[in-house]
Design a protein around this motif. Sequence first.
Motif, PDB file in Angstrom:
ATOM      1  N   TYR A 177       0.837  -1.203   0.000  1.00 58.07           N
ATOM      2  CA  TYR A 177       0.000   0.000   0.000  1.00 58.07           C
ATOM      3  C   TYR A 177       0.868   1.247   0.000  1.00 58.07           C
ATOM      4  CZ  TYR A 177      -4.263   2.639   0.929  1.00 58.07           C
ATOM      5  OH  TYR A 177      -5.338   3.482   0.821  1.00 58.07           O
TER       6      TYR A 177
ATOM      7  N   SER B  93      -0.587  -3.536  -4.105  1.00 52.24           N
ATOM      8  CA  SER B  93      -1.286  -4.524  -3.295  1.00 52.24           C
ATOM      9  C   SER B  93      -1.516  -5.807  -4.089  1.00 52.24           C
ATOM     10  CB  SER B  93      -2.596  -3.971  -2.751  1.00 52.24           C
ATOM     11  OG  SER B  93      -3.013  -2.852  -3.440  1.00 52.24           O
ATOM     12  N   LEU B  94      -1.678  -5.640  -5.394  1.00 49.80           N
ATOM     13  CA  LEU B  94      -1.866  -6.823  -6.231  1.00 49.80           C
ATOM     14  C   LEU B  94      -0.631  -7.716  -6.172  1.00 49.80           C
ATOM     15  CD1 LEU B  94      -4.269  -7.623  -7.925  1.00 49.80           C
ATOM     16  CD2 LEU B  94      -3.046  -6.825  -9.946  1.00 49.80           C
TER      17      LEU B  94
ATOM     18  N   ARG C 236      -0.457  -9.533  -2.924  1.00 55.64           N
ATOM     19  CA  ARG C 236      -1.408 -10.638  -2.886  1.00 55.64           C
ATOM     20  C   ARG C 236      -0.903 -11.806  -3.724  1.00 55.64           C
ATOM     21  NH1 ARG C 236      -7.421  -8.846  -3.942  1.00 55.64           N
ATOM     22  NH2 ARG C 236      -7.939 -10.612  -2.632  1.00 55.64           N
TER      23      ARG C 236
ATOM     24  N   GLU D 172      -1.813 -11.357   2.485  1.00 57.18           N
ATOM     25  CA  GLU D 172      -3.173 -10.822   2.505  1.00 57.18           C
ATOM     26  C   GLU D 172      -3.338  -9.937   3.728  1.00 57.18           C
ATOM     27  OE1 GLU D 172      -5.940 -11.330   0.506  1.00 57.18           O
ATOM     28  OE2 GLU D 172      -4.922 -12.595  -0.961  1.00 57.18           O
ATOM     29  N   THR D 173      -3.985  -8.809   3.529  1.00 51.83           N
ATOM     30  CA  THR D 173      -4.119  -7.865   4.628  1.00 51.83           C
ATOM     31  C   THR D 173      -5.580  -7.627   4.978  1.00 51.83           C
ATOM     32  OG1 THR D 173      -2.204  -6.774   3.711  1.00 51.83           O
ATOM     33  CG2 THR D 173      -3.381  -5.616   5.446  1.00 51.83           C
TER      34      THR D 173
ATOM     35  N   TYR E 277      -7.277  -4.817   6.753  1.00 56.86           N
ATOM     36  CA  TYR E 277      -6.923  -3.500   7.264  1.00 56.86           C
ATOM     37  C   TYR E 277      -7.773  -3.092   8.451  1.00 56.86           C
ATOM     38  CZ  TYR E 277      -3.892  -2.507   3.342  1.00 56.86           C
ATOM     39  OH  TYR E 277      -2.872  -2.528   2.437  1.00 56.86           O
TER      40      TYR E 277
ATOM     41  N   ALA F 214     -11.770  -3.726   5.324  1.00 52.73           N
ATOM     42  CA  ALA F 214     -11.354  -4.033   3.962  1.00 52.73           C
ATOM     43  C   ALA F 214     -12.490  -4.653   3.154  1.00 52.73           C
ATOM     44  CB  ALA F 214     -10.154  -4.956   3.973  1.00 52.73           C
TER      45      ALA F 214
ATOM     46  N   MET G 107     -13.592  -9.971  -4.608  1.00 51.40           N
ATOM     47  CA  MET G 107     -13.365  -8.623  -5.113  1.00 51.40           C
ATOM     48  C   MET G 107     -11.965  -8.480  -5.722  1.00 51.40           C
ATOM     49  SD  MET G 107     -13.220  -5.161  -2.887  1.00 51.40           S
ATOM     50  CE  MET G 107     -14.781  -5.357  -2.072  1.00 51.40           C
ATOM     51  N   GLY G 108     -11.929  -8.082  -6.980  1.00 48.67           N
ATOM     52  CA  GLY G 108     -10.637  -7.876  -7.643  1.00 48.67           C
ATOM     53  C   GLY G 108     -10.024  -9.133  -8.228  1.00 48.67           C
TER      54      GLY G 108
ATOM     55  N   ARG H 148     -11.417 -14.734   3.136  1.00 46.20           N
ATOM     56  CA  ARG H 148     -10.921 -14.317   1.827  1.00 46.20           C
ATOM     57  C   ARG H 148      -9.427 -14.603   1.721  1.00 46.20           C
ATOM     58  NH1 ARG H 148     -12.258  -8.343   0.219  1.00 46.20           N
ATOM     59  NH2 ARG H 148     -11.039  -7.825   2.049  1.00 46.20           N
TER      60      ARG H 148
ATOM     61  N   TRP I 138     -16.237  -4.427  -9.894  1.00 45.69           N
ATOM     62  CA  TRP I 138     -15.230  -3.393  -9.580  1.00 45.69           C
ATOM     63  C   TRP I 138     -15.907  -2.034  -9.429  1.00 45.69           C
ATOM     64  CZ3 TRP I 138     -11.160  -4.782 -13.933  1.00 45.69           C
ATOM     65  CH2 TRP I 138     -10.728  -6.098 -13.723  1.00 45.69           C
TER      66      TRP I 138
ATOM     67  N   ILE J 139      -7.837  -3.576  -7.147  1.00 46.76           N
ATOM     68  CA  ILE J 139      -8.642  -2.977  -8.216  1.00 46.76           C
ATOM     69  C   ILE J 139      -8.101  -1.582  -8.515  1.00 46.76           C
ATOM     70  CG2 ILE J 139     -10.935  -2.101  -8.824  1.00 46.76           C
ATOM     71  CD1 ILE J 139     -12.102  -4.320  -7.046  1.00 46.76           C
TER      72      ILE J 139
END
Lengths: 255, 345
Positions: free
Chosen positions: A63, A83-84, A87, A92-93, A95, A99, A112-113, A165, B215, B231
């Motif tokens: 981040y 962050s990608l 991961r 994995e965070t 927050y 999050a 997500m993502g 997750r 997204w 994202i």
Amino acid sequence: MSSFSTDGKSEKSLVKMVSIEKWFGKVHALEGIDFEVRCSEVVGLVGDNGAGKSTLIKVLSGYHLADKGEIYFEGKKVNIASSLHARKLGIETVYQEQALAPNLSISRNIFMGREPVRSLGFMDKKSMDRESMKALQSIGLHLRSPDALITMLSGGERQGVAIARALHFKAKLVILDEPTIALSVREARQVLEFIKQLKREGISVIFITHNLYHVFPSADRFVVLTRGEKIADIQKKDTSIDDLFELIVKPPSHN
Amino acid sequence: MVTNKKDKEKMPSGVAVAGRAKKLLNLFSYQAVGTLLVFLALILVFIFFTPHHLFVDPRNIKALAKLTPDLGIVALGVGMLMISGEFDLSVSTVLPFSSYIFVLLLRAGINPVFSLFMAMGVGALLGLLNGLITVKGHIPSFIATLGTMMFWRGVLYVHSRMWPIGIRAYFPAGSSFEHVLIGEIGGVVPAQVIWFVVFALILGVVLHFHKFGNWVYATGDNKEAARAMGINTDRVKTICFMIVGTLSGFVGVMQLLRLGSFAATQGLGFELKAIAASVVGGTSLMGGIGSIAGIFWGALTIQILENGLILMRVPVFGISAFIGLAVILFVVLNTYMRRRMMMMR
Ligand SMILES: Nc1ncnc2c1ncn2[C@@H]1O[C@H](COP(=O)(O)OP(=O)(O)OP(=O)(O)O)[C@@H](O)[C@H]1O
Ligand SMILES: [Mg+2]
């Protein structure tokens, strides 16, 4: 650079941060921190408000970029730029600032993502739902439907979703920034159970909290930060809640 | 409805069917039930209370059907952008700007299909600009697009000198191009309606089933979380801005063909009406909440409200008051319902 710890536990180093420095304008948030986490180890990261705990783990999770210092992941030097990227490495965070997207469903949050897709980028909703429920059950969280919105869950359940997750995506290291804050006693205990479950699955955990009673039973080792400096790094067997408390409130040595 | 074997083994088929039906219903009514009900109520009121039941006069219905998609298609884009957490006030300028580009190209003897794509391309570019100013400049899009709205309007007014430009001189009536955009299917259904439905379906499928849709919601709902999950929220927002621009460009041309003449004031007032339509359709002003079905019904509601009041001979400014009232009532209602839902947990 896979190092072995010398305290007899001889577990492999998962991540090692060396001389990390971070400035926010004139604020020296991290003043050359060395920080290591070994495989399946739970590290309690503690310290007073503004000590730099969140900043340190945000560097690790991509981040923030560190201004100086090196990071080794599984012995290899890495430059965690996003962050990608973090991961992808298996970091994995969860927050401190939730999050999760409160108005989205559980399964949409878990993926997500990184949504599983069938073709042309269309989501595979069935597999999202199935895998979400599986991940939740693996940490002992039994929720009715993967379609429930996050706003309808309790604080403990929300942390559970975020942790599930991490688990689903085969995290090697899960970072929890104050996961028990603002939770009821029962909910906090639930989260502590999740952490035990992660350790059982062989996953390393960094657990940040102000509540020593929460972190003490869960953690194997403690790292204490004060105003951007590391002032202690102790195995659980060599310390106690009272000792840690003294360390946290003690003013920094050079003052 | 077919239930597959696996489900049947797990639960009684009646439950499975009910579950599926509920899911399907959820899809089409997600946050839109209220809007749909008010929409139907309004129709009833206007049927009974417009003089001579003019509201259901076939001529009025046809006029409405040709008119509504203009605002509706723009609102679809604006609503989706709002779900991602941003606003676009510049639609009311991008629309006539694209229309103007189309007319200029047509006048230069360029093929209308190509000109249409150029007009939409210009819309997309203006959207891209809005997006870049907003995300790179870190300023609220409300301000950024207020600026671009006024800027491009100024450019358009000066360059076009606000003179209307008839298209008939460059464009034979009854061409197949015109038929596709504003013709009537079977002499009954205006093509505009088809376009509105087509765009709604495309955006609905993207928003609700495609990962990009996820997204968009995530970005609007909790930008930090979306970022932390990898994202690219800036890109998501910029793409949404471009979708709004493209749709505005399309509507600019579609409306131009219906009017038969370019007017620099095309689309005036659409910026706020599109937001009103989205809000009436259950879209949150804070982002993260909304649905294409809701925006669709919201646009119809706003348009029908306006039309019905005109037929009831409410003065023009009075209409504005009613629309304002409707928006406030809807926001209050939506907020109340959402609170109730939260307390039910
Ligand atoms: N994005 C930022 N911009 C500027 N300063 C920041 C930023 N993030 C943190 N800081 C500063 O860096 C220092 C360390 O903050 P950090 O959030 O890491 O503390 P913390 O140990 O997590 O505290 P807490 O227990 O209150 O969460 C503080 O002085 C803080 O004000
Ligand atoms: Mg913190």
